[in-house]
Every structure is written in structure tokens, then in C-alpha cells.
Write an enzyme that holds these catalytic residues in place. Structure first.
Site, mmCIF file in Angstrom:
data_model
loop_
_atom_site.group_PDB
_atom_site.id
_atom_site.type_symbol
_atom_site.label_atom_id
_atom_site.label_comp_id
_atom_site.label_asym_id
_atom_site.label_seq_id
_atom_site.Cartn_x
_atom_site.Cartn_y
_atom_site.Cartn_z
ATOM 1 N N ARG A 26 25.858 6.048 -21.783
ATOM 2 C CA ARG A 26 26.082 5.795 -20.397
ATOM 3 C C ARG A 26 27.460 5.921 -19.870
ATOM 4 N NH1 ARG A 26 22.604 0.299 -18.376
ATOM 5 N NH2 ARG A 26 23.211 1.608 -16.533
ATOM 6 N N PRO A 39 26.739 -4.831 -25.034
ATOM 7 C CA PRO A 39 27.491 -5.433 -25.969
ATOM 8 C C PRO A 39 28.584 -6.833 -25.539
ATOM 9 C CG PRO A 39 28.084 -3.009 -25.880
ATOM 10 C CD PRO A 39 27.378 -3.399 -24.848
ATOM 11 N N GLU A 40 28.260 -7.816 -26.164
ATOM 12 C CA GLU A 40 28.887 -8.839 -25.561
ATOM 13 C C GLU A 40 29.428 -9.226 -26.667
ATOM 14 O OE1 GLU A 40 28.553 -10.593 -22.875
ATOM 15 O OE2 GLU A 40 26.697 -9.923 -21.744
ATOM 16 N N ARG A 62 37.802 -24.393 -7.401
ATOM 17 C CA ARG A 62 37.061 -23.506 -6.785
ATOM 18 C C ARG A 62 35.514 -24.090 -6.378
ATOM 19 N NH1 ARG A 62 36.361 -19.559 -11.387
ATOM 20 N NH2 ARG A 62 34.606 -18.614 -10.234
ATOM 21 N N HIS A 118 26.255 12.290 -27.500
ATOM 22 C CA HIS A 118 26.860 11.039 -26.804
ATOM 23 C C HIS A 118 27.922 10.664 -27.777
ATOM 24 C CE1 HIS A 118 23.742 11.223 -23.906
ATOM 25 N NE2 HIS A 118 22.917 11.123 -24.587
#
Ligand SMILES: [Zn+2]
Length: 271
Positions: free
Chosen positions: A110, A2-3, A152, A91
Site C-alpha cells: 500500500r 503493524p502495531e 484534556r 511491492h
């Protein structure tokens, strides 16, 4: 995985079914998520009303009378609205049962997700306080990006995926936004002009907004749906298309091996 668009779609999908409702009880079937679920969760949340549901990065914040429930979907988590008559599947680790018999069910095969309650300001939690601006926040602009880049080393794509620079730009969306902005993903971040950073900020917002719009068609799946809440596919310009023709110029899309995450680009359109 999931983003940000999936998390935002989840927020929009469940909001009408949870905001304003009172939590009658919480059922935890498995506490062994990424961070173990507190044994006090059930007691702390019983009787509280959900005032709002917000998103910060990939965290969902269920605002309750006392603080907030902070939920992360991890690698494989999802939330659905069902009723007490819907038997739990494997789950289905946590149920937030409302006093009208509906419930919000957290599913995570998971178990990299997390569920925690804080009585204080959730934005002060260590997981949230270090996050950079939201991509749709006006603070995410060319001057912000230019200032981060000045300090950076390393390629622009790595910077774009750094949650301290901007939240929610995962690998697929970083690839797509850099293509749309015409910036080579391996270009040094410190060697991107302000004008190109302006384009990049716009592209990031456009790519994420399209994904969120695409997710809108899956909203009904959050309620009593037989199907899984969707992780939706965009029409992708470069991601996963190595060896295929660039949709803009016809050149062959390449896969760069240098970065850890798969990096796709058009050698003609991106400099
Ligand atoms: Zn091209």
C-alpha cells in the site's frame, strides 16, 4: 496494520542478521512511498556499517556509521532477510544489500511506509521528537497519565491512543488494556483516579508484552521463510467480541458506537 508488537518482533527478528554488517549497496525499485525516497539514499548508505537496530514507537532505527536509517512500516509494510539469489516480488521496493550477499528487503503493497536516512540524531526528526514515552519506559506511569488527563476533555480511550501520551497503543491494545484495568473506555480521562491509572499503565505493558511474546514464535519467518512475517493474533478478551460472553464475568460484551475506532467493553467489569 503493524502495531508496536509487530514492529518490535521485526526488530528482534532482523537484528541478528543486520547488526555489524556493511551495506554494499541499496536498490530502490519504487520511490513513491508515503514520503518519496530521496534520490541520494543509495549514494549516502553505500559502504556504511549497521551498528545497531532500535525501535521508537513504530519506527525502526538502523544506526549506521553516519546517523540512522528511519523505517516506518505504514499500513502494510514488512521487512525480511533474503539473499541476492531471491528474486524480488511485486511491492519489494527497497533492498539493503550487505557485503556478505544477504539483504534486508522492504515490502509494502500500500506504500504508506517510509524509508529515510538522517545524518543527525534521528530522535530530533519531527516525526520522532513529538512522541510520548515508550510504554515500557518508567516515565510512563500514573502521575504522567494523571497530568496528561487533567488538561484534556474526552474519553480515556482516545487519550491512551494519543502518541503524545504514550506510543504504540493501537486500537486493539487500547481496548484490551482498558478491559484488563477495569476502566470503561468512554469514561472521561480527567475522572480516572491515580490508583486506576497505575493499574492501566501496568495493563498496557502486560498486553503489549504478551503480544510481543506471541510474536516470538514467528521470528524464524523473517529469514528465508516462504511465509509472510506474521501479524499475530492474541487471545483477545473484548476486541471483536461484541455480543459474546465476557471471559471474566459472562456478561455480554458491547460495542460502543461513539468513538471513531471500534470500542468494545464489558458493562459489568469496566466502570
Ligand atoms: Zn465482564
Amino acid at each position: 496494520l503493524p502495531e508496536l508488537p509487530e514492529v518490535e518482533t521485526t526488530r528482534r527478528g532482523i537484528a541478528p542478521h543486520v547488526v555489524g554488517k556493511r551495506i554494499a549497496r541499496v536498490v530502490v525499485r519504487d520511490r513513491r512511498l508515503r514520503f518519496g525516497i530521496s534520490p541520494a539514499l543509495e549514494r549516502e548508505l553505500a559502504g556504511l556499517r549497521v551498528a545497531a537496530i532500535e525501535r521508537r514507537g513504530k519506527y525502526l532505527l538502523l544506526r549506521v556509521d553516519e546517523g540512522a536509517v528511519v523505517i516506518h512500516l505504514g499500513m502494510s509494510g514488512s521487512l525480511r532477510i533474503v539473499t541476492t539469489a531471491t528474486p524480488p516480488r511485486p511491492h519489494d521496493h527497497v533492498d539493503f544489500v550487505f557485503d556478505d550477499g544477504s539483504l534486508l528487503r522492504f515490502h509494502d503493497p500500500r506504500r504508506f511506509g517510509s524509508v529515510l536516512h538522517t545524518r543527525g540524531d534521528p530522535h530530533l526528526l519531527v516525526q520522532l521528537s513529538s512522541l510520548g514515552p515508550e510504554p515500557f519506559d518508567p516515565a510512563f506511569d500514573s502521575s504522567w497519565l494523571e497530568a496528561r488527563a487533567a488538561r484534556r476533555p474526552g474519553p480515556i480511550k482516545s487519550m491512551l491512543m494519543d502518541n503524545a501520551v504514550v506510543v504504540g497503543v493501537g486500537n486493539i491494545y487500547a481496548n484490551e488494556a482498558l478491559f484488563e484495568a477495569g476502566i470503561h473506555p468512554l469514561r472521561a480521562a480527567s475522572r480516572v483516579s491515580r490508583a486506576r491509572y497505575e493499574r492501566l499503565a501496568t495493563s498496557v505493558r502486560a498486553v503489549l508484552a504478551r503480544a510481543i511474546d506471541a510474536g516470538g514464535t514467528t521470528l524464524r519467518d523473517y529469514v528465508n521463510g516462504a511465509g509472510e512475517p506474521g501479524y499475530f493474533a492474541l487471545q483477545l478478551a473484548v476486541y471483536g467480541r461484541a455480543g459474546e460472553a465476557c471471559r471474566r464475568c459472562g456478561a455480554t460484551v458491547r460495542l460502543a458506537a461513539r468513538l471513531q475506532r471500534a470500542t468494545f467493553y464489558c458493562p459489568h467489569c469496566q466502570r
